[in-house]
Design a protein around this motif. Structure first.
Motif, PDB file in Angstrom:
ATOM      1  N   HIS A  62       0.850  -1.193   0.000  1.00 57.34           N
ATOM      2  CA  HIS A  62       0.000   0.000   0.000  1.00 57.34           C
ATOM      3  C   HIS A  62       0.886   1.243   0.000  1.00 57.34           C
ATOM      4  N   VAL A  63       0.594   2.168  -0.898  1.00 53.79           N
ATOM      5  CA  VAL A  63       1.178   3.508  -0.829  1.00 53.79           C
ATOM      6  C   VAL A  63       0.080   4.410  -0.275  1.00 53.79           C
ATOM      7  N   ILE A  64       0.301   4.937   0.915  1.00 60.21           N
ATOM      8  CA  ILE A  64      -0.734   5.684   1.616  1.00 60.21           C
ATOM      9  C   ILE A  64      -0.343   7.149   1.678  1.00 60.21           C
ATOM     10  N   ASP A  65      -1.172   7.987   1.094  1.00 65.23           N
ATOM     11  CA  ASP A  65      -0.974   9.435   1.108  1.00 65.23           C
ATOM     12  C   ASP A  65      -1.687   9.981   2.336  1.00 65.23           C
ATOM     13  N   VAL A  66      -0.917  10.499   3.296  1.00 66.54           N
ATOM     14  CA  VAL A  66      -1.490  10.924   4.579  1.00 66.54           C
ATOM     15  C   VAL A  66      -1.717  12.433   4.640  1.00 66.54           C
ATOM     16  N   ARG A  67      -1.613  13.104   3.500  1.00 69.87           N
ATOM     17  CA  ARG A  67      -1.905  14.543   3.478  1.00 69.87           C
ATOM     18  C   ARG A  67      -3.407  14.785   3.634  1.00 69.87           C
ATOM     19  N   GLU A  68      -3.774  16.043   3.789  1.00 72.87           N
ATOM     20  CA  GLU A  68      -5.189  16.381   3.908  1.00 72.87           C
ATOM     21  C   GLU A  68      -5.929  16.018   2.615  1.00 72.87           C
ATOM     22  N   PRO A  69      -7.227  15.717   2.699  1.00 74.03           N
ATOM     23  CA  PRO A  69      -7.968  15.244   1.523  1.00 74.03           C
ATOM     24  C   PRO A  69      -7.892  16.168   0.313  1.00 74.03           C
ATOM     25  N   CYS A 121      -5.817   7.496  -0.252  1.00 72.83           N
ATOM     26  CA  CYS A 121      -5.924   8.664   0.620  1.00 72.83           C
ATOM     27  C   CYS A 121      -6.301   8.213   2.029  1.00 72.83           C
ATOM     28  N   LEU A 122      -5.448   8.537   3.005  1.00 72.57           N
ATOM     29  CA  LEU A 122      -5.763   8.240   4.390  1.00 72.57           C
ATOM     30  C   LEU A 122      -5.089   9.292   5.270  1.00 72.57           C
ATOM     31  N   PRO A 123      -5.749  10.444   5.452  1.00 72.58           N
ATOM     32  CA  PRO A 123      -5.160  11.519   6.256  1.00 72.58           C
ATOM     33  C   PRO A 123      -4.772  11.044   7.648  1.00 72.58           C
ATOM     34  N   SER A 125       3.192  15.593   3.583  1.00 72.58           N
ATOM     35  CA  SER A 125       3.675  16.939   3.288  1.00 72.58           C
ATOM     36  C   SER A 125       5.007  17.211   3.956  1.00 72.58           C
ATOM     37  N   ASP A 126       5.214  16.592   5.139  1.00 74.74           N
ATOM     38  CA  ASP A 126       6.457  16.814   5.886  1.00 74.74           C
ATOM     39  C   ASP A 126       6.693  15.624   6.807  1.00 74.74           C
ATOM     40  N   THR A 127       7.843  15.615   7.463  1.00 80.32           N
ATOM     41  CA  THR A 127       8.183  14.490   8.328  1.00 80.32           C
ATOM     42  C   THR A 127       7.270  14.419   9.543  1.00 80.32           C
ATOM     43  N   ALA A 183     -15.552  10.643   1.964  1.00 81.11           N
ATOM     44  CA  ALA A 183     -15.772  10.401   0.539  1.00 81.11           C
ATOM     45  C   ALA A 183     -14.454  10.426  -0.226  1.00 81.11           C
ATOM     46  N   THR A 184     -13.540  11.317   0.168  1.00 84.05           N
ATOM     47  CA  THR A 184     -12.245  11.379  -0.503  1.00 84.05           C
ATOM     48  C   THR A 184     -11.415  10.142  -0.188  1.00 84.05           C
TER      49      THR A 184
END
Length: 450
Positions: free
Chosen positions: A266-273, A286-288, A311-313, A420-421
């Motif tokens: 899984h590549v999980i993008d933890v940024r805001e939706p 997408c998983l903030p 977005s950052d560490t 939803a995102t």
């Protein structure tokens, strides 16, 4: 004398450090448990007991780790499902001394069969309990869920009724110390505050206002709760004892090339939706950070490898902490270069957003090959729903996405657009290409009708 609450954000888990006379106890510790030792030692206290109110379903217990660190004795309730490997069994009426304090075990089954409450007595002021650690039996404004034994629904709901009245019998003066606060998956009606007394709950908690045991049981049996697959993992680890976890740090930095070549499950993008929607790496979900405790266990399996994009560490570190607490911590690395990658021409995917006017147009025009997919909970949908929409809870898209047609156009909606995102990102990571999100979702729809 000390009583300190330690809150775990995201999970809304509440654990406690209590001490007197140079000794201390911890109630319901989380997996990353150095914090309890540090706080105890700063007060000149030695942890001698660890009390568990029940077998947790939503996080890994830190009790075996804390016991190994301190030599403390772990106490857990009688467990018909099998002995807890790392604990001794505490039974109704057992008493434990911590300096001037006396802790008394009260068997309170219902949420789980092994559930205990622990009443706090001050031996210098012996008339009545000072407080009670209620675990997942009694919350502030709610009571525990009783859906973990589907073949015994009425029995366990009735057991919880009886257990609650044992807690109420401690007296109105007793302070309530629950194991969760608002936002936890262990209850749906908790108050925003995390302080109360038995007396206040007796008068104000809606779940304590039923006139009969039968009415309470009917209500509990009719409740709707979701059980993510990772609950089974938590249950097993909290019988066997989860492994210790080192102090969680931000994942090892990755280059874009390393990320693409890592082969993570899984590549999980933890940024805001909205950041994810505006541009994300193809195949990523997408998983903030703040939604990881609620949804990671639906989409990620035990042992699955994970690469994080943030977005950052700081975001990556927060995500790693949340994942560690639910034992989904096979993280191969983290990447924070989305803006430079976009500027360098890296191919990106996007998730279009549409508004109420477009949703209405599609509904009224019976748009071809299009479905409005509502991913809210069933209770939310019962309160209000858009005619013509299809319902699948966001988490349940993990096993049910194959029921959908990848060639069809789907608009995802929830209460605001956040879930939803997440749902849209999951479908896109499964190969769905004709996806958009209703920005504002049910909130915007309701506002347009006023």
């Amino acid at each position: 004398m000390l009583l300190e609450k330690i809150k775990t954000p995201g999970l809304s888990h509440l654990s406690y450090l209590i001490g007197s006379g140079g000794e201390a106890a911890v109630v319901d510790p989380r997996r990353d448990c150095e914090i309890y030792v540090e706080k105890a030692r700063s007060q000149g206290l030695r942890i001698t007991y660890v009390f568990e109110t029940h077998r947790n379903e939503d996080l890994v217990s830190g009790a075996p780790v804390l016991a190994a660190m301190t030599g403390a004795k772990v106490l857990h309730g009688p467990n018909p499902a099998g002995a807890v490997a790392y604990a001794d069994t505490a039974r109704d009426g057992d008493r434990f001394g911590i300096g001037q304090l006396r802790i008394e075990a009260i068997e309170t089954p219902g949420h789980t069969d092994d559930h205990l409450a622990f009443a706090i007595h001050d031996t210098a002021y012996p008339q009545g309990a000072v407080g009670v650690f209620t675990g997942d039996a009694l919350f502030v404004g709610d009571v525990g869920r009783t859906d973990f034994y589907p073949d015994r629904k009425r029995e366990v709901a009735g057991m919880l009724w009886d257990s609650l009245h044992r807690i109420l019998a401690l007296g109105d003066q007793a302070i309530v110390y629950p194991a969760h606060g608002a936002g936890s998956v262990c209850g749906s009606g908790m108050a925003e505050r995390e302080f109360s007394t038995v007396g206040h709950e007796r008068r104000n908690n809606p779940r304590l206002q039923f006139e009969s045991r039968e009415a309470f049981v009917d209500f509990k049996v009719a409740e709707n709760h979701y059980q993510p697959p990772y609950f089974r993992l938590m249950e097993r680890l909290n019988l066997e004892g989860g492994e210790a976890v080192p102090r969680v740090m931000a994942p090892e930095p990755m280059t874009l090339a390393a990320l693409k070549a890592c082969g993570a499950d899984h590549v999980i993008d933890v940024r805001e939706p909205m950041a994810y929607a505006s541009g994300h790496l193809p195949g990523s979900m997408c998983l903030p950070v703040g939604m990881i405790p609620a949804f990671a266990g639906w989409f990620i399996g035990e042992g699955d490898s994970i690469a994080l994009v943030g977005s950052d560490t700081g975001q990556l570190h927060g995500a790693a902490e949340h994942l560690s607490r639910i034992a989904l911590d096979n993280i191969v690395g983290g990447y924070t270069g989305m803006v430079p990658a976009a500027a360098a021409g890296t191919a990106m995917s996007a998730t279009p957003m549409i508004g109420t006017e477009e949703v209405s147009r599609r509904l009224e025009g019976n748009a071809d090959n299009w479905t409005l997919l509502d991913v809210r909970s069933i209770d939310e949908r019962k309160e209000a729903a858009i005619d013509g929409s299809l319902h699948i809870y966001a988490g349940e898209l993990a096993p049910r996405w194959r029921e959908l047609d990848p060639a069809r156009h789907y608009t995802l909606m929830c209460a605001s657009g956040m879930r939803a995102t997440v749902a849209a990102g999951w479908l896109q990571s499964r190969g769905f290409t004709n996806i958009d999100v209703y920005l504002g979702s049910m909130g915007a729809w309701s506002a347009s009708k006023n």
